[in-house]
Design an enzyme around this catalytic site. Structure first.
Site, mmCIF file in Angstrom:
data_model
loop_
_atom_site.group_PDB
_atom_site.id
_atom_site.type_symbol
_atom_site.label_atom_id
_atom_site.label_comp_id
_atom_site.label_asym_id
_atom_site.label_seq_id
_atom_site.Cartn_x
_atom_site.Cartn_y
_atom_site.Cartn_z
ATOM 1 N N ALA A 56 0.587 -1.108 0.012
ATOM 2 C CA ALA A 56 -0.092 -0.093 -0.014
ATOM 3 C C ALA A 56 1.021 1.390 -0.135
ATOM 4 O O ALA A 56 1.940 1.065 0.611
ATOM 5 C CB ALA A 56 -1.075 -0.258 1.365
ATOM 6 N N PRO A 57 0.615 2.302 -1.045
ATOM 7 C CA PRO A 57 -1.052 2.422 -1.539
ATOM 8 C C PRO A 57 -0.894 1.440 -2.717
ATOM 9 O O PRO A 57 -1.525 2.057 -4.014
ATOM 10 C CB PRO A 57 -0.842 3.877 -1.807
ATOM 11 C CG PRO A 57 0.389 4.621 -1.779
ATOM 12 C CD PRO A 57 1.209 4.100 -0.800
ATOM 13 N N ASP B 275 -1.050 -6.430 1.930
ATOM 14 C CA ASP B 275 -0.550 -5.073 2.870
ATOM 15 C C ASP B 275 -1.397 -5.513 4.411
ATOM 16 O O ASP B 275 -2.229 -6.292 4.796
ATOM 17 C CB ASP B 275 -0.390 -3.648 2.205
ATOM 18 C CG ASP B 275 -0.088 -2.728 3.634
ATOM 19 O OD1 ASP B 275 0.863 -2.889 2.980
ATOM 20 O OD2 ASP B 275 0.052 -2.049 4.914
ATOM 21 N N CYS C 15 13.148 3.648 2.347
ATOM 22 C CA CYS C 15 13.837 5.106 2.053
ATOM 23 C C CYS C 15 14.010 5.434 3.225
ATOM 24 O O CYS C 15 15.037 7.153 4.198
ATOM 25 C CB CYS C 15 12.470 5.594 1.601
ATOM 26 S SG CYS C 15 11.016 5.355 3.751
#
Length: 413
Positions: A246-247, A268, A361
């Protein structure tokens, strides 16, 4: 400098204080608080702009409060001062004296005359004595982050990341094959990994309200996201599993590289966020399976498994400046435990000879290379094929990705 309606200014400042209370209590991130804690959601963009400025300049503003106040203000007043001082020093949408007046009236409305007098005295002094702004890393970055990064990066790298932290991220989007952005978007091509096409536009309103957006011809995304879908050595596959989908942004990237007949399962744990995944697939006419489940609850074997795991977000601080202020040793320990468990569960779904992509990230070694090293030590049937760390810059976010391959002789899990 434009004139701001006093009611609007009051609503923005009040909502900013509510969000700061929620974020400060550790209840939610800035983005989540902006989505759920506003009394005036129609002013989200203005309130969000103010708070993004604050978290980029939090060290300066907090120090300024300490200099201006004759005594430590109570938490509620400190939040009010933080928001209004950010307006006074860093925003041009409201006259400093007007911002101060709104804050004083807001303090009065709480029913404490002495607190209102205190706020008035602090802000009148602030308007008279605007301090210079220093962009040096030690005057910008949170102390805990500065200490870690100074031991890892050169002064030049640290200064570059500090500049990126202070710079609002540009509005970027990915365009599907065959779609050309119309001239009125003023789109400029930006570099990315792989066969994808990204553009930057100074007209986000036009882009977001376009037919292309509604039809799924474009997707709002940073170019750094392409790293996980573009590592050297990735081979064509028939069955794909995205365990933290997601998303759906990275699933969509993988879909652009899929051959005819390839299937994809987007999983998810969040049912709410999976609704957005379904909508993103629907817009593009993609008939992928979307399921809500924890990684350890998944079954089956797949040729490629993507584990784009939750992380500290230290690589996306341009878009989430509060992440650096929430970062700490306790959070890092908690998130690495979660990442380890997800990576283990994802590995169990990789078919013999299949591929596993681990991505974050973050730019913290504990979440990236060290996590991959630990995994390889515990899973001798996997081999690292490629890995790369991107540092955040004024052009793009930071990201990490590692491609692992399971031995064709592995026993089924």
């Amino acid at each position: 400098m434009r004139k701001v309606n006093s009611d609007t200014a009051t609503h923005v400042l009040a909502d900013a204080c509510r969000v700061l209370a929620s974020v400060g209590a550790g209840e939610r991130s800035l983005d989540d608080a902006l989505d759920s804690a506003l009394d005036y959601p129609e002013l989200r963009r203005t309130t969000g702009s103010l708070l993004f400025f604050y978290f980029r300049r939090k060290r300066f503003v907090d120090k300024w409060i300490d200099t201006l106040a004759c005594r430590p203000p109570r938490p509620r007043l400190r939040r009010l001062l933080a928001a209004v001082l950010t307006q006074i020093r860093f925003q041009s949408g409201i006259v400093p004296e007007s911002a101060a007046n709104v804050a004083v009236e807001l303090a009065k409305s709480a029913g404490n005359a002495n607190e209102a007098k205190f706020v008035n005295a602090v802000l009148r002094r602030a308007v008279r004595e605007l301090p210079p702004v220093d962009d040096a890393p030690e005057e910008v970055l949170p102390p805990a982050v500065l200490k870690r990064w100074r031991g890892r990066y050169s002064p030049e790298e640290l200064a570059a990341m500090c500049r990126a932290f202070l710079s609002p991220a540009p509005f970027t989007f990915r365009a599907e094959r065959g779609f050309e952005p119309p001239p009125e978007w003023e789109g400029t091509a930006v570099p990315c990994r792989g066969p994808f096409r990204f553009f930057e536009s100074p007209k986000p309103g036009l882009v977001l309200d376009s037919e292309a957006m509604r039809e799924g011809r474009i997707y709002i995304q940073d170019p750094a996201t392409t790293l996980a879908a573009s590592l050297p050595g990735m081979e064509p596959v028939r069955r794909i599993l995205d365990v933290c989908a997601a998303p759906g942004g990275k699933s969509l990237l993988l879909s652009e590289r899929m051959k005819a007949g390839t299937s994809l399962v987007a999983a998810d744990r969040s049912a709410r966020r999976q609704e957005q995944t379904k909508e993103n697939f629907r817009r593009r006419g993609l008939d992928f399976a979307v399921i809500t489940a924890e990684p350890r609850e998944l079954a089956g074997e797949f040729d490629l498994v993507l584990a784009d795991v939750p992380c500290s977000n230290t690589g996306v601080f341009r878009r989430r400046p509060d992440a650096l202020w929430r970062f700490g040793a306790a959070e890092l320990r908690k998130i690495t435990v979660l990442q380890h468990s997800i990576l283990d569960a994802a590995a169990a779904r990789v078919a013999p000879g299949g591929q596993l992509v681990y991505s974050t990230c973050s730019i913290e070694p504990e979440e990236n290379e060290q996590q991959a090293e630990r995994f390889l030590a515990e899973h001798p049937d996997f081999t690292r094929m490629a890995s790369e760390q991107l540092l955040p810059s004024v052009e793009s976010d930071g990201a990490y990705a590692c491609l692992l391959r399971r031995s064709a002789q592995s026993m089924p899990t």
